[in-house]
Design a protein around this motif. Structure first.
Motif, short mmCIF file in Angstrom:
data_model
loop_
_atom_site.label_atom_id
_atom_site.label_comp_id
_atom_site.label_asym_id
_atom_site.label_seq_id
_atom_site.Cartn_x
_atom_site.Cartn_y
_atom_site.Cartn_z
N VAL A 113 0.86 -1.15 -0.03
CA VAL A 113 -0.07 0.06 -0.05
C VAL A 113 0.80 1.25 0.19
N GLN A 114 0.58 2.49 -0.49
CA GLN A 114 1.19 3.56 -0.61
C GLN A 114 0.96 4.22 0.80
N PRO A 115 2.03 5.23 1.07
CA PRO A 115 1.73 5.83 2.27
C PRO A 115 0.60 6.67 2.19
N TRP A 169 -1.87 -8.23 18.42
CA TRP A 169 -1.29 -7.97 17.06
C TRP A 169 0.01 -7.59 17.39
N PHE A 170 1.05 -8.03 16.83
CA PHE A 170 2.29 -7.56 17.00
C PHE A 170 3.08 -7.44 15.71
N ARG A 171 4.10 -6.93 15.41
CA ARG A 171 4.87 -6.89 14.21
C ARG A 171 6.37 -6.92 14.52
N GLN A 172 6.93 -7.41 13.39
CA GLN A 172 8.49 -7.39 13.30
C GLN A 172 8.91 -6.88 12.00
N ALA A 173 9.73 -6.09 12.00
CA ALA A 173 10.72 -5.62 10.67
C ALA A 173 11.93 -5.95 11.00
N GLU A 196 7.26 3.32 8.12
CA GLU A 196 7.76 2.62 9.25
C GLU A 196 6.78 1.66 9.72
N ASP A 197 5.57 1.48 9.20
CA ASP A 197 4.54 0.67 9.56
C ASP A 197 4.76 -0.83 8.67
N THR A 198 6.06 -0.74 7.77
CA THR A 198 6.36 -2.00 7.20
C THR A 198 6.80 -3.09 8.20
N ALA A 199 6.34 -3.97 8.00
CA ALA A 199 6.58 -5.20 8.95
C ALA A 199 5.75 -6.51 8.47
N VAL A 200 6.03 -7.53 9.06
CA VAL A 200 5.45 -8.83 9.04
C VAL A 200 4.38 -8.56 10.09
N TYR A 201 3.15 -8.70 10.30
CA TYR A 201 1.98 -8.51 11.31
C TYR A 201 1.50 -10.07 11.67
N TYR A 202 1.47 -10.18 12.88
CA TYR A 202 1.20 -11.52 13.40
C TYR A 202 0.03 -11.11 14.47
N GLY A 204 -0.36 -16.89 14.54
CA GLY A 204 -0.57 -17.04 13.05
C GLY A 204 0.66 -16.77 12.48
N ARG A 205 0.80 -17.17 11.06
CA ARG A 205 1.96 -17.45 10.35
C ARG A 205 2.74 -16.08 9.85
N GLY A 206 1.64 -15.01 10.21
CA GLY A 206 2.21 -13.54 9.96
C GLY A 206 1.76 -13.04 8.51
N THR A 207 1.41 -11.71 8.17
CA THR A 207 1.24 -11.43 6.77
C THR A 207 1.98 -10.11 6.58
N GLN A 208 2.64 -9.80 5.41
CA GLN A 208 3.60 -8.91 4.99
C GLN A 208 2.74 -7.76 4.90
N VAL A 209 3.02 -6.51 5.41
CA VAL A 209 2.39 -5.31 4.97
C VAL A 209 3.53 -4.48 4.55
N THR A 210 3.58 -3.90 3.54
CA THR A 210 4.74 -3.03 3.03
C THR A 210 4.08 -1.79 2.54
N VAL A 211 4.51 -0.61 3.08
CA VAL A 211 4.13 0.65 2.80
C VAL A 211 5.21 1.31 2.07
N SER A 212 4.89 1.65 0.73
CA SER A 212 5.78 2.37 -0.13
C SER A 212 5.31 2.90 -1.37
N THR A 213 5.99 3.98 -1.93
CA THR A 213 5.48 4.44 -3.27
C THR A 213 5.95 3.49 -4.14
#
Length: 121
Positions: free
Chosen positions: A12-14, A36-40, A89-95, A112-121
């Motif tokens: 997703v875009q910023p 919900w937690f995340r790890q980058a 800065e929200d880009t991470a794997v979310y669990y 869970g297995r986690g899902t990638q969230v990527t915030v980028s142009t």
């Protein structure tokens, strides 16, 4: 048999939004607080949000407060994380994860297995 099935991640875009879902399979979610937690890469695991088993208590990390909303639909055995105004800065794997208590202890039991969230142009 017992698992948390995640969906909703992606690119997703910023400033954009995503909605993550966490559905329980093999057990009933309404007994548990859900985190919900995340790890980058290069960062420590970060608690993002939590909701008590009843939905009466919610927690948000300072970095996401005002932008993310956690909710649950126990009838659907699903917990959601609505993420608005996403930042790079929200880009991470979310669990998503079950919490050991019915209220949020900020510890993790199953996840869970986690899902990638990527915030980028």
């Amino acid at each position: 048999q017992v698992q948390l099935v995640q969906s909703g991640g992606g690119l997703v875009q910023p400033g954009g939004s995503l909605r993550l879902s966490c559905a329980a399979s093999g057990f009933t979610l309404d007994r548990y607080a859900i985190e919900w937690f995340r790890q980058a890469p290069g960062k420590e695991r970060e608690a993002v949000s939590c909701i008590s088993s009843s939905g009466g208590f919610t927690y948000y990390g300072d970095s996401v407060k005002g932008r993310f909303t956690i909710s649950r639909d126990n009838a659907k055995n699903t917990v959601y994380l609505q993420m608005n105004n996403l930042k790079s800065e929200d880009t991470a794997v979310y669990y998503c994860a079950t919490d050991p208590g019915s209220d949020c202890t900020f510890e993790y039991d199953s996840w869970g297995r986690g899902t990638q969230v990527t915030v980028s142009t």
